[in-house]
Design a protein around this motif. Structure first.
Motif, short mmCIF file in Angstrom:
data_model
loop_
_atom_site.label_atom_id
_atom_site.label_comp_id
_atom_site.label_asym_id
_atom_site.label_seq_id
_atom_site.Cartn_x
_atom_site.Cartn_y
_atom_site.Cartn_z
N PRO A 130 4.10 1.56 -2.50
CA PRO A 130 4.87 2.73 -2.90
C PRO A 130 4.66 3.91 -1.95
O PRO A 130 3.55 4.12 -1.44
N HIS A 131 5.74 4.65 -1.72
CA HIS A 131 5.74 5.88 -0.91
C HIS A 131 5.57 5.63 0.59
O HIS A 131 5.36 6.57 1.34
N PHE B 177 18.13 5.03 -1.04
CA PHE B 177 17.07 6.04 -0.99
C PHE B 177 15.81 5.36 -0.47
O PHE B 177 15.38 4.34 -1.01
N ILE B 178 15.20 5.92 0.59
CA ILE B 178 13.97 5.40 1.17
C ILE B 178 12.87 6.44 0.99
O ILE B 178 12.99 7.57 1.48
N ASN B 179 11.82 6.05 0.29
CA ASN B 179 10.73 6.96 -0.06
C ASN B 179 9.57 6.77 0.91
O ASN B 179 8.85 5.78 0.85
N ASP B 180 9.38 7.74 1.80
CA ASP B 180 8.27 7.71 2.75
C ASP B 180 7.43 8.97 2.57
O ASP B 180 7.07 9.65 3.53
N SER B 181 7.12 9.28 1.31
CA SER B 181 6.40 10.50 0.99
C SER B 181 5.01 10.55 1.61
O SER B 181 4.44 11.63 1.80
N ILE B 182 4.43 9.39 1.93
CA ILE B 182 3.13 9.33 2.59
C ILE B 182 3.15 10.04 3.95
O ILE B 182 2.11 10.44 4.47
N SER B 183 4.32 10.23 4.51
CA SER B 183 4.46 10.85 5.83
C SER B 183 4.02 12.32 5.76
O SER B 183 4.68 13.15 5.15
N VAL C 266 19.34 7.83 2.65
CA VAL C 266 18.67 9.11 2.39
C VAL C 266 17.17 8.88 2.54
O VAL C 266 16.57 8.13 1.76
N LEU C 267 16.56 9.51 3.51
CA LEU C 267 15.14 9.28 3.83
C LEU C 267 14.31 10.51 3.53
O LEU C 267 14.56 11.59 4.07
N LEU C 268 13.32 10.33 2.66
CA LEU C 268 12.29 11.34 2.46
C LEU C 268 11.11 10.97 3.35
O LEU C 268 10.39 10.02 3.08
N SER C 269 10.93 11.69 4.44
CA SER C 269 9.78 11.49 5.34
C SER C 269 9.35 12.86 5.83
O SER C 269 9.73 13.30 6.92
N PRO C 270 8.57 13.59 5.04
CA PRO C 270 8.41 15.04 5.20
C PRO C 270 7.67 15.52 6.44
O PRO C 270 7.85 16.65 6.87
N ALA C 271 6.79 14.68 7.01
CA ALA C 271 5.96 15.11 8.15
C ALA C 271 5.12 16.32 7.79
O ALA C 271 4.76 17.11 8.67
N GLU D 270 2.03 11.30 -3.82
CA GLU D 270 2.55 10.36 -4.82
C GLU D 270 3.50 11.06 -5.79
O GLU D 270 4.56 10.53 -6.14
N ALA D 271 3.11 12.25 -6.24
CA ALA D 271 3.96 13.01 -7.16
C ALA D 271 5.27 13.39 -6.49
O ALA D 271 6.34 13.37 -7.13
N ARG D 272 5.20 13.73 -5.22
CA ARG D 272 6.44 14.05 -4.47
C ARG D 272 7.34 12.82 -4.38
O ARG D 272 8.56 12.91 -4.62
N GLY D 273 6.76 11.67 -4.07
CA GLY D 273 7.55 10.44 -4.00
C GLY D 273 8.12 10.04 -5.35
O GLY D 273 9.25 9.55 -5.44
N ASP D 274 7.34 10.24 -6.41
CA ASP D 274 7.81 9.91 -7.74
C ASP D 274 8.99 10.80 -8.16
O ASP D 274 9.92 10.34 -8.83
N TYR D 275 8.96 12.06 -7.74
CA TYR D 275 10.08 12.96 -8.04
C TYR D 275 11.34 12.48 -7.33
O TYR D 275 12.44 12.49 -7.91
N PHE D 276 11.19 12.07 -6.10
CA PHE D 276 12.32 11.52 -5.32
C PHE D 276 12.85 10.26 -5.98
O PHE D 276 14.06 10.03 -6.07
#
Length: 438
Positions: free
Chosen positions: A294-295, A308-314, A405-410, A421-427
């Motif tokens: 996950p994430h 939707f691609i969740n890369d919140s770990i970024s 749609v990519l969440l990869s915040p850097a 994790e909370a950010r990725g879960d919101y996405f």
């Protein structure tokens, strides 16, 4: 392990410094082995005095802004990762679950670290071992405190230990099998300099025994002065790993993992598998069928051409670049968060000539990236907007009907969320709402 711990402590007062997940694990272990030493909890958070285990056992607590001032040089301090003891009390020596565990179980431990990819790679190694009927436990930064597993460990147990820089900072002994995946600037707000952060990571090779396994990619080896890595038997190319001139595994063999960086990490595992003479065919099967955690470039799903691609770990620029490269076409990019002073030059150079439908810039980090982009280019090849936090663009994301749609915040998440994790879960919740309405 009990006798080893007792010898280390002697007659000293035990201080559990930091009462998060690892500190609580240490308390459970010390209570179980019934040491007669006085025991103290030390944490800056005054609310920990109300913790049920502390109340139950009647353990005295040091807390408040000056809690570190009351520690003594003759204390046996077992420190949780991230507690900045060196910064405020450099006169004190400390141990940790990681340092004690590495020293006692070093011959059974596969230690894996790196700025990015360590969770995925550690989990993959653990599953490879399980698929070959090997007794294996996955511990460390992945979320399982090492002391919790002591009762289950025997001489035949493999321990796959995901190691963060915070955990490695004060270790005295590296594991017998050590893998460093990569080095990129990270956690500079804690370590103060790239050199200090890199040195913490390099502690994974500290005082290894003769015949130990040490892996570093050449591009990472070039960032440090001392030659450490073992001679490699495999060859890494852009789209495959070769052994004796023949393709061992290619990018197309990976059913669920996107991007060349996964091959880089898999090469490290293949070298270890060859070193320990494990079953290569079974290992390759485990790798080919491995799904991302996950994430971590996690495909949340597809809905009528919308993905939707969740890369919140970024949390650093390099990981966002990797994610964009790994996905065939990114239409909408969500970038930014807490600004920790990371150098965004590489990311700006990468983005300025690329095309997207839109980039959503978030937080102070996103604002800085946008400003640097605008300084370098009069005309950007995408629409953009800036927002304080991810929550502010929820309604606009709900209106997107097609594309990747990519969440990869850097960037770190702490300006708007408790963790990545909370950010990725919101996405994830946003995509779930889209799916439910279609």
């Amino acid at each position: 392990m009990r006798d080893f711990i007792k010898e280390k402590i002697g007659k000293r007062r035990i201080v559990i410094l930091g009462f998060g997940m690892e500190g609580q694990s240490s308390l459970r272990y010390f209570d179980k082995i019934k040491l007669e030493n006085p025991l103290l909890i030390a944490d800056g958070n005054e609310k920990i005095q109300e913790h049920v285990e502390i109340q139950k056992l009647g353990i005295p607590v040091l807390c408040g802004t000056d809690y570190l001032d009351h520690l003594r040089a003759d204390d046996f301090i077992i420190k949780s990762p991230g507690v900045p003891l060196r910064k405020y009390r450099p006169d004190l020596k400390s141990f940790s679950q990681t340092s004690l565990f590495l020293e006692y179980y070093q011959d059974q431990i596969i230690g894996i670290t790196g700025t990015k990819g360590k969770s995925t790679t550690s989990t993959m190694m653990h599953r490879i071992l399980e698929a070959q009927n090997q007794k294996s436990y996955l511990v460390g930064n992945i979320g399982q405190p090492a002391f919790d597993l002591i009762p289950q460990i025997c001489e035949q147990t493999w321990i796959v230990y995901e190691l963060s820089a915070h955990q490695l900072q004060c270790v005295r002994q590296g594991p017998q099998m050590a893998i460093l995946l990569n080095l990129m600037p990270e956690h500079l707000d804690y370590f103060g300099s790239i050199e200090a952060y890199y040195q913490a990571k390099l502690n994974i090779f500290k005082n290894q025994n003769k015949g130990s396994f040490s892996f570093i990619h050449q591009k990472t080896q070039n960032k440090i002065d001392k030659a450490i890595a073992c001679k490699l038997r495999t060859e890494l190319r852009e789209d495959a790993i070769l052994l004796d001139g023949k393709i061992l595994i290619s990018q197309t063999d990976l059913k669920y993992l996107l991007g060349h960086h996964h091959l880089e990490n898999i090469q490290a595992l293949m070298e270890l598998i060859l070193f320990k003479k494990l079953d290569i065919a079974k290992a390759l099967e485990s790798i080919k069928n491995f799904r991302p955690l996950p994430h971590r470039q996690e495909l949340l799903g597809e809905q009528n051409g919308l993905r939707f691609i969740n890369d919140s770990i970024s949390t650093i620029p390099q990981s966002a670049i990797q994610a964009i490269k790994a996905i065939e076409k990114v239409d909408y990019l969500i970038l930014g968060g807490l600004d920790r002073g990371v150098n965004y030059g590489e990311l700006v150079d990468y983005l300025k000539d690329r095309s997207f439908e839109k980039i959503f810039f978030l937080g102070k980090a996103g604002q800085r990236v946008l400003e640097e982009l605008q300084e370098q280019s009069n005309k950007l090849n995408f629409d953009f907007s800036w927002h304080s936090k991810l929550q502010d663009i929820r309604n606009e994301l709900l209106q997107i009907s097609k594309g990747n749609v990519l969440l990869s915040p850097a960037a770190a998440s702490y300006d708007a969320f408790i963790n990545f994790e909370a950010r990725g879960d919101y996405f994830r919740d946003i995509f779930s709402e889209i799916s439910e309405n279609n």
